[in-house]
Design a protein around this motif. Sequence first.
Motif, PDB file in Angstrom:
ATOM      1  N   ILE A 356       0.783  -1.092  -0.003  1.00 56.33           N
ATOM      2  CA  ILE A 356       0.064   0.079   0.005  1.00 56.33           C
ATOM      3  C   ILE A 356       0.932   1.332  -0.007  1.00 56.33           C
ATOM      4  CG2 ILE A 356      -0.348   0.418   2.225  1.00 56.33           C
ATOM      5  CD1 ILE A 356      -3.404   0.837   1.724  1.00 56.33           C
ATOM      6  N   ILE A 357       2.156   1.204   0.334  1.00 60.35           N
ATOM      7  CA  ILE A 357       2.981   2.509   0.401  1.00 60.35           C
ATOM      8  C   ILE A 357       3.198   3.024  -0.654  1.00 60.35           C
ATOM      9  CG2 ILE A 357       5.136   3.283   1.538  1.00 60.35           C
ATOM     10  CD1 ILE A 357       5.427   1.026   3.176  1.00 60.35           C
ATOM     11  N   GLU A 358       3.432   2.111  -1.759  1.00 63.37           N
ATOM     12  CA  GLU A 358       3.772   2.853  -3.287  1.00 63.37           C
ATOM     13  C   GLU A 358       2.412   3.354  -3.669  1.00 63.37           C
ATOM     14  OE1 GLU A 358       5.166   1.319  -7.594  1.00 63.37           O
ATOM     15  OE2 GLU A 358       5.209  -0.029  -5.799  1.00 63.37           O
ATOM     16  N   ILE A 359       1.432   2.800  -3.561  1.00 62.07           N
ATOM     17  CA  ILE A 359      -0.011   3.381  -3.969  1.00 62.07           C
ATOM     18  C   ILE A 359      -0.232   4.511  -3.247  1.00 62.07           C
ATOM     19  CG2 ILE A 359      -2.383   3.253  -4.346  1.00 62.07           C
ATOM     20  CD1 ILE A 359      -2.021   0.272  -4.650  1.00 62.07           C
ATOM     21  N   GLN A 360      -0.030   4.754  -1.919  1.00 56.01           N
ATOM     22  CA  GLN A 360       0.027   5.996  -1.016  1.00 56.01           C
ATOM     23  C   GLN A 360       0.888   7.170  -1.513  1.00 56.01           C
ATOM     24  OE1 GLN A 360       0.465   4.071   2.726  1.00 56.01           O
ATOM     25  NE2 GLN A 360      -1.798   4.331   3.235  1.00 56.01           N
ATOM     26  N   ASN A 361       1.818   6.757  -1.874  1.00 55.17           N
ATOM     27  CA  ASN A 361       2.886   7.780  -2.224  1.00 55.17           C
ATOM     28  C   ASN A 361       2.556   8.295  -3.621  1.00 55.17           C
ATOM     29  OD1 ASN A 361       4.515   7.294  -0.172  1.00 55.17           O
ATOM     30  ND2 ASN A 361       6.010   6.018  -1.140  1.00 55.17           N
ATOM     31  N   LYS A 362       2.207   7.443  -4.418  1.00 50.75           N
ATOM     32  CA  LYS A 362       1.578   7.869  -6.022  1.00 50.75           C
ATOM     33  C   LYS A 362       0.468   8.822  -5.837  1.00 50.75           C
ATOM     34  CE  LYS A 362       0.230   6.149 -10.332  1.00 50.75           C
ATOM     35  NZ  LYS A 362      -0.601   7.105 -10.620  1.00 50.75           N
TER      36      LYS A 362
END
Length: 390
Positions: A356-362
Amino acid sequence: MKKRQLKIFTLIVTPILAGSIVFTTNQSLASDSQNIPPASAESSQSSSATETPKNTDGNSVLRLSLEDALKSIETGNSTLQLTDSKILIYEKQYQQALARHNANYSEVDEDSAKARKLNHKRTLWTLENAKHDRDTQLENLKVLITNQYQSILALQQQEANLKVQLKNVDTLINQLNLQIDLGMTIQSQIYSLNAQRSSLEAGLKATQNSVKSSMIAFKRDLGIDLNREVVLTSDLLTYEKFDDAKLEEQIAKAIENDYDNQRYEQDIELTQIEYDIAFYYDNPSADQFQISVEDKKATLEALPVTKQVSLRTAYNDLKSLENSIEAARLAVEADKINMEILQKKIDVGVSSSIEIIEIQNKLLNDQYALLQDINSYMAAKASFTNSLDN
């Protein structure tokens, strides 16, 4: 032995536009994130707790609304002050030239001929143009200051969101460390989180540096002490499209009332007088004045087309920015949908919370890109409106 699980929950933090989504597993982090003051691009409100900039005190905190920032341009901006000083000089030159004209001295040579027929008109032309250009300069500075103000607000919101994201990554790292201690997972799974944390830290530092640099430029353009702390109290401007219902009528009126028509017509008249005087006194520069008259006539004749091309180009740029904003909105919405889908997978244990971290950063990056597009559009819209009115 029954396998133990640590469940990861998500939290929606008030975003720049639609919501910066982060995750947390304890109530204290949830409370921290909810206390971040939102800077909504969908609402435009100015705080009443503002004061007019006082540029002599570098120690006190200056709470500055956008309205007060715009009001302070005329007293604080150094380039505008320089223009005002030049206008005073032009005024003095005009009065001197007018006095010599009214003295009605005999015309005995080229200089005395200019004093009687030309200089008072030329200095008045220079003065009037300078005053008009000063008004245009002020309007352009208002666009500049507004854009600076909005950009700083956007950067500050991005900084706040990145800090919350870092806190929540730290929470997940702590959870994984606990799992490692309990023998529930292996050490290698934390490497990805550490890399994500490093990336977030780099982004946060870059954003903080941008805030500082932007604030320095903002203070400089308003004549505020660079050492004085400034707190921006207004919210982000509302995104409103340019009303083009009467565009053709507005363009036609702008072409008809273009100040440059008057500027060049008078300049041609004055240059013609210069030519007549030079020709009468056999000045070799007379030919150059004649050529200059023809060049200026050609420029005057082309002004309507030049103005129309400029205005339509600016309008087309506005429409392109509108398309960019719509595309950015769709990207943010897609990020939110992907977040919801992934969260459901995490809830049923088919996906890892690390994903989920990558999507949150995006999502954070796409929201910030959207806000930048809106700021660019509002600045371009203001400039275009000025061009129609100038």
